[in-house]
Design a protein around this motif. Sequence first.
Motif, mmCIF file in Angstrom:
data_model
loop_
_atom_site.group_PDB
_atom_site.id
_atom_site.type_symbol
_atom_site.label_atom_id
_atom_site.label_comp_id
_atom_site.label_asym_id
_atom_site.label_seq_id
_atom_site.Cartn_x
_atom_site.Cartn_y
_atom_site.Cartn_z
ATOM 1 N N ALA A 18 21.349 16.015 11.095
ATOM 2 C CA ALA A 18 20.114 15.523 10.492
ATOM 3 C C ALA A 18 19.507 16.559 9.555
ATOM 4 O O ALA A 18 18.992 16.218 8.473
ATOM 5 N N GLN A 19 19.554 17.829 9.949
ATOM 6 C CA GLN A 19 19.031 18.886 9.084
ATOM 7 C C GLN A 19 19.876 19.041 7.826
ATOM 8 O O GLN A 19 19.341 19.306 6.746
ATOM 9 N N ALA A 20 21.186 18.881 7.948
ATOM 10 C CA ALA A 20 22.055 18.940 6.775
ATOM 11 C C ALA A 20 21.704 17.828 5.796
ATOM 12 O O ALA A 20 21.647 18.045 4.579
ATOM 13 N N GLU A 21 21.462 16.627 6.314
ATOM 14 C CA GLU A 21 21.064 15.506 5.459
ATOM 15 C C GLU A 21 19.718 15.797 4.798
ATOM 16 O O GLU A 21 19.528 15.518 3.604
ATOM 17 N N CYS A 22 18.798 16.362 5.548
ATOM 18 C CA CYS A 22 17.482 16.705 5.008
ATOM 19 C C CYS A 22 17.601 17.764 3.914
ATOM 20 O O CYS A 22 16.969 17.662 2.854
ATOM 21 N N ALA A 23 18.416 18.784 4.156
ATOM 22 C CA ALA A 23 18.625 19.836 3.158
ATOM 23 C C ALA A 23 19.255 19.261 1.897
ATOM 24 O O ALA A 23 18.889 19.642 0.773
ATOM 25 N N ALA A 24 20.203 18.359 2.066
ATOM 26 C CA ALA A 24 20.864 17.746 0.915
ATOM 27 C C ALA A 24 19.864 16.963 0.072
ATOM 28 O O ALA A 24 19.862 17.050 -1.165
ATOM 29 N N GLU A 25 19.010 16.206 0.733
ATOM 30 C CA GLU A 25 18.006 15.433 0.006
ATOM 31 C C GLU A 25 17.023 16.358 -0.696
ATOM 32 O O GLU A 25 16.591 16.086 -1.832
ATOM 33 N N THR A 26 16.680 17.455 -0.054
ATOM 34 C CA THR A 26 15.784 18.433 -0.672
ATOM 35 C C THR A 26 16.413 19.024 -1.925
ATOM 36 O O THR A 26 15.739 19.191 -2.954
ATOM 37 N N GLN A 56 30.058 19.418 3.976
ATOM 38 C CA GLN A 56 30.416 18.396 3.001
ATOM 39 C C GLN A 56 29.176 17.660 2.497
ATOM 40 O O GLN A 56 29.085 17.289 1.319
ATOM 41 N N VAL A 57 28.218 17.462 3.384
ATOM 42 C CA VAL A 57 26.964 16.805 3.006
ATOM 43 C C VAL A 57 26.198 17.660 1.997
ATOM 44 O O VAL A 57 25.706 17.164 0.969
#
Length: 351
Positions: free
Chosen positions: A331-339, A263-264
């Motif tokens: 945390a990696q999902a959030e990082c990927a989303a921001e990327t 979802q993120v």
Amino acid sequence: MKDAAIDLRSDTVTKPTPAMRAFIAAAEVGDDVFNEDPTVHQLQDKVAAYFGKEAALYVPSGTMSNQIAVKAHTQPGDEVLCEATCHIYTWEAGGPAALSGVMCRTFEGDYGILDVAQLEGKIRPINDHYVRTRLVCLENTHNRGGGRVFPLDKIQAISQWARSNGLAMHLDGARLWNAIVASGVSSKEWAKCFDTVSVCFSKGLGAPIGSALVGSKELITRAKRIRKLFGGGMWQAGWAAAGALFAFEHHIERLAEDHRNAQVIAQAIADSPGLRLDPPNVETNLVWFEIDPEMGTEKQIQATLRQHGVLVNSTATQVCRACTHLDVSAAQAECAAETIRKALRQPVATR
């Protein structure tokens, strides 16, 4: 590619956890061709019971499991009814034709979902000129359908129709675990609509290898002979089965984490001009998205994200897929989303 890349290409890229490796190392093994591997027996018995079926057969891959089922249910010259983008028809190298000599009659689904009304009236007449309609194959969750959960009421209607017309039912349940967790519908409730069910341990559950086919004792006995024919007989298979057994016992409920992480990722794609979720609603761990040609090609999008440490899969013209799994943390999902939001802020084709 950076060493610490966040790999969203597939839920097959996972590595065994330390606990899984230890479990594999300690596994008892025997000769499975002689039916003497205790770990294979344990896995098969547990999976059969989980789905309320009499027996199960451990096999190297989901493709083999599906194709064993097709051959077990049919004779050369028969016909299989399936959805147009299903894995059995699209991504198994022509297996039904090459291995079983059967034809596939396909129907366009709603992101992989069929309705019984589409199948009614489509059974071939008993006539020397026609193939014999014999088997219905469904997929849950549906990969090309964006990880959609096949609604249980639709499956029940198709199953009732098929059985009333003497047709067999097979489920490609490679990601059925995801459907179980996302829907709250039990494994047995899904499985009782089908004569055979194939499930995969090496996708969302994170095992290094293996799938299982479940069904009646009679059918699994036939399936075991077909497994041998297809080159799937394994000797000390308990080493591989141990990874599958550990995954089965420890990694099903945690799939909810993958769904939350998806979802993120999906929100980031929805927030990015020039990208469009397809399907628009993400239900499990698969995020498919289309790319406006002005943004660039799918290969360019893939390359740009790779340069920023995020790996996605380019699957078709102007289409990519991201997939969350055991080795992608929140945390990696959030990082990927921001990327995704930053790297795809403007068209990549003009850079």
